[in-house]
Scaffold this active site. Structure first.
Site, PDB file in Angstrom:
ATOM      1  N   GLU A 250     -17.092 -77.255  56.272  1.00 12.82           N
ATOM      2  CA  GLU A 250     -17.510 -76.200  55.525  1.00 12.82           C
ATOM      3  C   GLU A 250     -18.225 -75.269  56.005  1.00 12.82           C
ATOM      4  O   GLU A 250     -19.345 -74.584  56.670  1.00 12.82           O
ATOM      5  CB  GLU A 250     -18.880 -77.488  56.143  1.00 12.82           C
ATOM      6  CG  GLU A 250     -20.166 -77.367  54.640  1.00 12.82           C
ATOM      7  CD  GLU A 250     -21.252 -78.743  54.587  1.00 12.82           C
ATOM      8  OE1 GLU A 250     -20.295 -79.538  54.526  1.00 12.82           O
ATOM      9  OE2 GLU A 250     -22.073 -78.108  54.979  1.00 12.82           O
ATOM     10  N   ASN A 259     -23.588 -80.908  48.914  1.00 11.92           N
ATOM     11  CA  ASN A 259     -25.230 -81.292  48.921  1.00 11.92           C
ATOM     12  C   ASN A 259     -25.940 -80.878  47.707  1.00 11.92           C
ATOM     13  O   ASN A 259     -26.998 -80.782  48.336  1.00 11.92           O
ATOM     14  CB  ASN A 259     -25.485 -80.217  50.054  1.00 11.92           C
ATOM     15  CG  ASN A 259     -24.614 -80.480  51.641  1.00 11.92           C
ATOM     16  OD1 ASN A 259     -24.228 -81.205  51.768  1.00 11.92           O
ATOM     17  ND2 ASN A 259     -24.517 -79.823  52.692  1.00 11.92           N
ATOM     18  N   HIS A 262     -28.974 -82.799  47.981  1.00 17.24           N
ATOM     19  CA  HIS A 262     -28.830 -83.266  48.954  1.00 17.24           C
ATOM     20  C   HIS A 262     -30.052 -82.646  49.825  1.00 17.24           C
ATOM     21  O   HIS A 262     -31.082 -83.135  50.814  1.00 17.24           O
ATOM     22  CB  HIS A 262     -27.773 -82.915  50.367  1.00 17.24           C
ATOM     23  CG  HIS A 262     -26.568 -84.474  49.431  1.00 17.24           C
ATOM     24  ND1 HIS A 262     -26.590 -83.952  47.939  1.00 17.24           N
ATOM     25  CD2 HIS A 262     -26.647 -84.957  49.805  1.00 17.24           C
ATOM     26  CE1 HIS A 262     -25.311 -85.312  47.571  1.00 17.24           C
ATOM     27  NE2 HIS A 262     -25.395 -86.322  48.948  1.00 17.24           N
TER      28      HIS A 262
END
Ligand code: NAD
Length: 383
Positions: A250, A259, A262
């Site tokens: 990442e 994400n 998220h």
């Protein structure tokens, strides 16, 4: 994505997806009834390794005998450790007792740990493997839809602390992933649906044709362990593998696209106390709808795309609004505080995964907090 009709795998044959990483490539094997052949597959891939199984009590009651028999047949089985089901097992206390139990079972450097369960077992056992004797190999055998399409691939491990979820952990790539889609048949309808939110995520973040395929085929994905379910798992696992290959740790922004929904979702989960009130995938479903609606408000995404996303999530029975969370509802301020805890706020700005449309997610680093507050105030007021 490959053409939906030709991509549907023949029943019986397994599919192998390679995750190619320098010096630590591995195969993700997806198929039916893999438990019975798992001993042979592990013996062939991890030559000379014996295996200790980590699982939770629910999975142990349903599927452990089949796995143990297969490992014992190859003379690999060191024993098993069974933890309590649920997020609460991802903690220092359970990590400590699990690590000591694995040592007591006699796990040596050349052996492996098998993480046999959902994302909780995968994260916990993966972490234990990464620190045991300075690192032993791990085989991920995911048993929930969420774990098969997401958490078992990519090497993120971790536990929770009172400061937040997954803040302590390691990157520890598995040596093999065995995803037996037959075991999904014992999953509760609610857990299956929650895992499906992550399947939808892959369509929304980068694969519009897959999202369209899900809109047309979701009843079959849900109802039978047939080729449609398998196609959904395979397409998602392939997407996850590609993202991990592009950005393992990442660092480049690609993995951050996972994400989508998220940051909103984690805040809602934290508000609901990581409980049965709101499962992870349910929080992500609300979060993805919020990311689309917010993107429409910012003039980035067509309203018709956001409407399609909301319609599909609602059609499968996933929640899409904050109002659907049972019990007391969060205030916008509380949500914003939790979102700021999840992602660092720099100079009054927050990074969020937003969308230009279905299949076109990107990371927006400069989301102004006042704009987000206005949006959340409206969303929290929806009755
Ligand atoms: N490492 C990653 O990249 C990553 C990515 C996403 C999520 N996660 C983590 O995954 C966790 C959530 O995973 P989850 O949704 O799989 O939850 P889970 O592991 O808690 O499993 C959900 C429930 O299903 C039960 N279960 C599992 N397999 C079953 C089966 N085949 N039949 C019947 N019951 C079964 C479990 O016992 C549990 O009660 C979270 O801790 C999250 O942080 C990690």
């Amino acid at each position: 994505m490959r053409d939906g009709a030709t991509a549907l795998a023949a029943r019986g044959a397994e599919t192998i997806i390679e995750v190619k990483l320098p010096g630590r490539s591995y195969a993700v094997v997806i198929g039916e009834d893999l438990l019975g052949s798992s001993g042979r597959r592990i013996a062939a891939t991890l030559k000379g390794a014996r295996a200790a199984v980590v699982t939770d009590a629910n999975v142990a009651a349903l599927h452990l005998p089949a796995l143990k028999a297969s490992l014992a047949e190859q003379g690999l089985l060191l024993g098993e450790v069974v933890v309590e089901p649920g997020e609460a097992s991802k903690c220092f206390t359970v990590l400590a007792s699990l690590s000591e139990r694995l040592l007591e079972l006699g796990v040596e450097r050349g052996d492996c740990v098998i993480a046999f369960g959902g994302g909780v077992v995968g994260d916990l056992a993966g972490f234990a493997a990464s620190i045991l004797r300075r690192g032993v190999r791990v085989v991920q055998m995911p048993t929930t839809l969420l774990a098969q399409v997401d958490s078992a691939i990519g090497g993120k491990t971790g536990i929770d602390t009172k400061q937040g979820k997954n803040l302590i952990g390691t990157f520890h790539q598995p040596s093999l992933v065995l995803a037996d889609i037959s075991v999904l048949s014992t999953l509760s309808a609610r857990e299956f649906r929650a895992g499906y939110a992550e399947v939808v995520k892959y369509g929304l973040l980068g694969d519009a044709p897959f999202f369209a395929w899900l809109e047309a085929n979701w009843p079959k994905v849900f109802s039978t362990p047939g080729p449609e379910r398998r196609h959904a798992v395979e397409t998602s696992a392939r997407a996850k593998a590609a993202i991990v290959e592009a950005d393992e740790k990442e660092e480049k922004g690609t993995r951050a696209l996972l994400n989508l929904g998220h940051t909103f979702g984690h805040a809602l989960e934290a508000y609901a106390g990581y409980s049965d009130r709101l499962l992870h995938g349910e929080a992500i479903a609300i979060g993805m709808r919020l990311a689309f609606t917010f993107s429409v408000e910012l003039g980035l995404c067509p309203a018709s795309d956001a409407a399609r996303v909301e319609r599909h999530l609602a059609a499968v029975g996933l929640p899409t609004t904050i109002a659907e969370i049972p019990g007391t509802k969060p205030t916008p301020e509380a949500l914003l505080r939790l979102m700021a805890k999840d992602k660092k706020v720099k100079g009054g700005k927050l990074a969020l995964v937003l969308v230009r449309g279905i299949g076109e997610a990107f990371v927006e680093h400069d989301v102004a907090l006042p704009r987000l507050t206005e949006f959340l105030t409206r969303e929290c007021a929806i009755g």
